[in-house]
Write a protein that holds these residues in place. Structure first.
Motif, PDB file in Angstrom:
ATOM      1  N   GLY A  12       1.284  -1.377  -0.185  1.00  0.00           N
ATOM      2  CA  GLY A  12       0.024  -0.690   0.226  1.00  0.00           C
ATOM      3  C   GLY A  12       1.357   1.060  -0.073  1.00  0.00           C
ATOM      4  O   GLY A  12       1.961   1.658  -0.744  1.00  0.00           O
ATOM      5  N   ASN A  13       0.276   1.956   0.240  1.00  0.00           N
ATOM      6  CA  ASN A  13       0.788   3.810   0.560  1.00  0.00           C
ATOM      7  C   ASN A  13       2.032   3.371   1.005  1.00  0.00           C
ATOM      8  O   ASN A  13       3.179   4.493   0.843  1.00  0.00           O
ATOM      9  CB  ASN A  13       0.200   4.567   1.504  1.00  0.00           C
ATOM     10  CG  ASN A  13      -1.442   5.149   0.248  1.00  0.00           C
ATOM     11  OD1 ASN A  13      -0.833   5.154  -0.965  1.00  0.00           O
ATOM     12  ND2 ASN A  13      -2.724   4.742   0.870  1.00  0.00           N
ATOM     13  N   MET A  14       2.389   3.271   2.560  1.00  0.00           N
ATOM     14  CA  MET A  14       3.903   3.433   3.107  1.00  0.00           C
ATOM     15  C   MET A  14       4.828   2.061   3.090  1.00  0.00           C
ATOM     16  O   MET A  14       5.723   3.008   2.298  1.00  0.00           O
ATOM     17  CB  MET A  14       3.415   2.564   4.603  1.00  0.00           C
ATOM     18  CG  MET A  14       2.730   3.966   5.539  1.00  0.00           C
ATOM     19  SD  MET A  14       4.630   4.660   5.818  1.00  0.00           S
ATOM     20  CE  MET A  14       3.942   6.566   5.669  1.00  0.00           C
ATOM     21  N   ASP A  36       0.862  -8.140  -2.667  1.00  0.00           N
ATOM     22  CA  ASP A  36       0.124  -7.725  -2.409  1.00  0.00           C
ATOM     23  C   ASP A  36      -1.058  -8.332  -3.116  1.00  0.00           C
ATOM     24  O   ASP A  36      -1.165  -8.657  -4.248  1.00  0.00           O
ATOM     25  CB  ASP A  36      -0.414  -6.438  -2.772  1.00  0.00           C
ATOM     26  CG  ASP A  36      -1.199  -5.148  -2.359  1.00  0.00           C
ATOM     27  OD1 ASP A  36      -1.031  -4.266  -1.852  1.00  0.00           O
ATOM     28  OD2 ASP A  36      -2.661  -6.058  -2.575  1.00  0.00           O
ATOM     29  N   PRO A  37      -2.424  -7.829  -2.561  1.00  0.00           N
ATOM     30  CA  PRO A  37      -3.686  -9.150  -3.423  1.00  0.00           C
ATOM     31  C   PRO A  37      -4.127  -9.006  -4.577  1.00  0.00           C
ATOM     32  O   PRO A  37      -4.562  -8.971  -5.767  1.00  0.00           O
ATOM     33  CB  PRO A  37      -4.637  -9.880  -2.657  1.00  0.00           C
ATOM     34  CG  PRO A  37      -4.214  -8.967  -1.638  1.00  0.00           C
ATOM     35  CD  PRO A  37      -3.148  -8.731  -0.977  1.00  0.00           C
ATOM     36  N   ASN A  56       1.638 -14.865  -0.055  1.00  0.00           N
ATOM     37  CA  ASN A  56       2.715 -14.161   1.503  1.00  0.00           C
ATOM     38  C   ASN A  56       3.505 -15.182   1.158  1.00  0.00           C
ATOM     39  O   ASN A  56       5.306 -14.826   1.699  1.00  0.00           O
ATOM     40  CB  ASN A  56       1.941 -13.998   1.959  1.00  0.00           C
ATOM     41  CG  ASN A  56       0.902 -12.788   2.208  1.00  0.00           C
ATOM     42  OD1 ASN A  56       2.043 -11.771   0.608  1.00  0.00           O
ATOM     43  ND2 ASN A  56       0.020 -12.402   3.060  1.00  0.00           N
ATOM     44  N   VAL A  70       0.685  -4.445   6.493  1.00  0.00           N
ATOM     45  CA  VAL A  70      -1.047  -4.410   6.027  1.00  0.00           C
ATOM     46  C   VAL A  70      -1.438  -3.849   7.003  1.00  0.00           C
ATOM     47  O   VAL A  70      -1.182  -2.992   8.423  1.00  0.00           O
ATOM     48  CB  VAL A  70      -1.487  -5.888   5.710  1.00  0.00           C
ATOM     49  CG1 VAL A  70      -1.005  -6.849   4.269  1.00  0.00           C
ATOM     50  CG2 VAL A  70      -0.455  -6.504   7.296  1.00  0.00           C
ATOM     51  N   LYS A  71      -2.922  -3.276   7.216  1.00  0.00           N
ATOM     52  CA  LYS A  71      -3.639  -2.858   7.988  1.00  0.00           C
ATOM     53  C   LYS A  71      -3.792  -3.544   8.765  1.00  0.00           C
ATOM     54  O   LYS A  71      -3.978  -4.466   9.212  1.00  0.00           O
ATOM     55  CB  LYS A  71      -5.064  -2.454   7.715  1.00  0.00           C
ATOM     56  CG  LYS A  71      -4.961  -1.594   6.332  1.00  0.00           C
ATOM     57  CD  LYS A  71      -4.531  -0.062   6.681  1.00  0.00           C
ATOM     58  CE  LYS A  71      -5.373   0.851   6.091  1.00  0.00           C
ATOM     59  NZ  LYS A  71      -4.493   2.381   6.249  1.00  0.00           N
ATOM     60  N   PRO A  72      -3.367  -2.876  10.560  1.00  0.00           N
ATOM     61  CA  PRO A  72      -3.308  -3.748  11.629  1.00  0.00           C
ATOM     62  C   PRO A  72      -4.676  -4.566  11.476  1.00  0.00           C
ATOM     63  O   PRO A  72      -4.076  -5.838  12.633  1.00  0.00           O
ATOM     64  CB  PRO A  72      -3.750  -2.432  13.171  1.00  0.00           C
ATOM     65  CG  PRO A  72      -3.212  -1.324  12.035  1.00  0.00           C
ATOM     66  CD  PRO A  72      -3.696  -0.866  10.596  1.00  0.00           C
ATOM     67  N   ILE A  74      -5.966  -6.236  10.507  1.00  0.00           N
ATOM     68  CA  ILE A  74      -5.985  -7.640   9.124  1.00  0.00           C
ATOM     69  C   ILE A  74      -4.679  -8.525   9.638  1.00  0.00           C
ATOM     70  O   ILE A  74      -4.481  -9.544   9.004  1.00  0.00           O
ATOM     71  CB  ILE A  74      -6.498  -7.648   7.754  1.00  0.00           C
ATOM     72  CG1 ILE A  74      -5.212  -6.732   7.519  1.00  0.00           C
ATOM     73  CG2 ILE A  74      -7.621  -7.175   7.560  1.00  0.00           C
ATOM     74  CD1 ILE A  74      -5.471  -6.770   5.685  1.00  0.00           C
ATOM     75  N   ILE A  95       5.195  -1.705  10.794  1.00  0.00           N
ATOM     76  CA  ILE A  95       4.834  -0.899  10.674  1.00  0.00           C
ATOM     77  C   ILE A  95       3.409  -0.934  11.345  1.00  0.00           C
ATOM     78  O   ILE A  95       3.099   0.666  10.653  1.00  0.00           O
ATOM     79  CB  ILE A  95       5.377   0.210   9.360  1.00  0.00           C
ATOM     80  CG1 ILE A  95       4.458  -0.764   7.905  1.00  0.00           C
ATOM     81  CG2 ILE A  95       6.633  -0.084   8.495  1.00  0.00           C
ATOM     82  CD1 ILE A  95       4.309   0.081   7.032  1.00  0.00           C
ATOM     83  N   ALA A  96       3.041  -1.575  11.128  1.00  0.00           N
ATOM     84  CA  ALA A  96       1.558  -1.549  11.717  1.00  0.00           C
ATOM     85  C   ALA A  96       1.580  -1.338  12.961  1.00  0.00           C
ATOM     86  O   ALA A  96       1.498  -0.883  14.598  1.00  0.00           O
ATOM     87  CB  ALA A  96       1.463  -2.899  11.789  1.00  0.00           C
ATOM     88  N   ALA A  97       0.177   0.438  13.028  1.00  0.00           N
ATOM     89  CA  ALA A  97      -0.502   0.983  14.328  1.00  0.00           C
ATOM     90  C   ALA A  97      -0.534   0.290  15.751  1.00  0.00           C
ATOM     91  O   ALA A  97      -1.494  -0.897  15.421  1.00  0.00           O
ATOM     92  CB  ALA A  97      -0.687   2.106  14.126  1.00  0.00           C
ATOM     93  N   THR A 121       2.892   9.857   6.988  1.00  0.00           N
ATOM     94  CA  THR A 121       2.693  10.323   6.531  1.00  0.00           C
ATOM     95  C   THR A 121       3.707  10.885   5.030  1.00  0.00           C
ATOM     96  O   THR A 121       4.070  10.777   4.137  1.00  0.00           O
ATOM     97  CB  THR A 121       1.633  11.137   5.960  1.00  0.00           C
ATOM     98  OG1 THR A 121       0.886  11.573   6.678  1.00  0.00           O
ATOM     99  CG2 THR A 121       0.250  10.169   5.649  1.00  0.00           C
TER     100      THR A 121
END
Ligand code: NAD
Length: 268
Positions: A12-14, A36-37, A56, A70-72, A74, A95-97, A121
């Motif tokens: 993604g973006n990051m 990435d899917p 993966n 990935v987003k935290p 998931i 890097i997941a928050a 960002t």
């Protein structure tokens, strides 16, 4: 910077900011694999010469470094199939928050070397600020590698205690939005004073950049001194700052940052 085979889980973006930053610094594209899917995201990376994958588990088999991007929400689902792989000789960077190293260890039990990162960002424009925390057993060479990796898109600082991630979230993870709000309010005020929006934006953005540059160029000068140097007694700047003081701006900023820390603690 040392070269290692890196697999990004999530493109993604990051991940894009970091991969493009690495490529700009001459990191070999063939040593980067992005999983990435989403076909569109994969195309974006393969156009730069990196390897891409939608599998993966396969993509991390030979990787020396796995960067979880990935987003935290998931992360647990993404890590479940990965946990079959032996991570004992790999470096895991997340890097997941809000996902602690303890949680990552539970998700990937064979992982010994885990580094948690809170980026922000402005990494997208190579002006990021990232806080890094490594678990005790991570060797210096791997810490150096993570440091070099994040330095490709900005500045970094190391944290001695993981709980300081909450302050990093308040100080840099979330703070670009505080500055955007400040600039937005200034632009709006200028438009209400009859300037056209583009001119108003130019005045605001260039002043923000100039002020930040003065702070950077004068590391020995206290921020309060920089402010006082541009504030003549009884002048225009003093009139503006007096309003901020009356409205207790310093206290408001403190409260906003405490709210950020509290939310970050709740999310962990
Ligand atoms: P994003 O939504 O742009 O990227 C996430 C990517 O993961 C997407 O491209 C998506 O297709 C991919 N993905 C979804 N399921 C997947 C799977 N099973 N396997 C592999 N990839 C999968 O998000 P982002 O802004 O890049 O954020 C990524 C991480 O960075 C998050 O954990 C976030 O907390 C952290 N972070 C982001 C920021 C920020 O400002 N963007 C700041 C600090 C931390």
């Amino acid at each position: 910077m040392q070269h290692k085979l890196i697999s990004f889980i999530g493109g993604g973006n990051m991940a894009q900011a970091i991969v493009f930053g690495l490529l700009k610094q001459g990191y070999p594209a063939e040593l980067i694999c992005v999983c990435d899917p989403n076909q569109h995201r994969r195309d974006l990376f393969s156009a730069q010469g990196t390897q891409v994958s939608d599998d993966n588990v396969k993509a991390i088999q030979d990787a020396e470094v796995i960067l979880l991007a990935v987003k935290p929400q998931i992360m647990a689902d993404v890590c479940a199939p990965l946990s079959a792989v032996d991570f004992s000789n790999k470096l895991v960077i997340s890097i997941a928050a809000g996902i602690s190293t303890a949680r990552l260890t539970a998700l990937l039990p064979s992982a010994k070397n885990i580094i948690r990162v809170m980026p922000n960002t402005p990494a997208l424009v190579s002006q990021g600020m990232a806080g890094l925390f490594a678990t005790e057993q991570v060797p210096t060479a791997l810490k150096q590698f993570a440091q070099d990796l994040l330095s490709a898109v900005g500045k970094i600082c190391w944290l001695e205690q993981e709980q300081d991630m909450h302050s990093v979230t308040a100080g840099s993870g979330s703070s670009p939005a505080y500055f955007f709000l400040f600039m937005e309010a200034m632009q709006q005020a200028l438009v209400e004073m009859d300037l056209d929006p583009q001119t108003a934006r130019l005045l605001v953005q260039q002043s923000a950049l100039g002020a930040a540059q003065m702070v950077i160029d004068n590391p020995q000068t206290a921020l309060s001194a920089l402010r006082e140097n541009v504030t003549s007694k009884g002048g225009t700047t003093a009139a503006a700052l007096a309003v901020f003081e009356q409205k207790n701006m310093t206290q408001t900023i403190k409260q906003a940052m405490q709210a950020c820390v509290q939310r970050s603690q709740e999310m962990e």
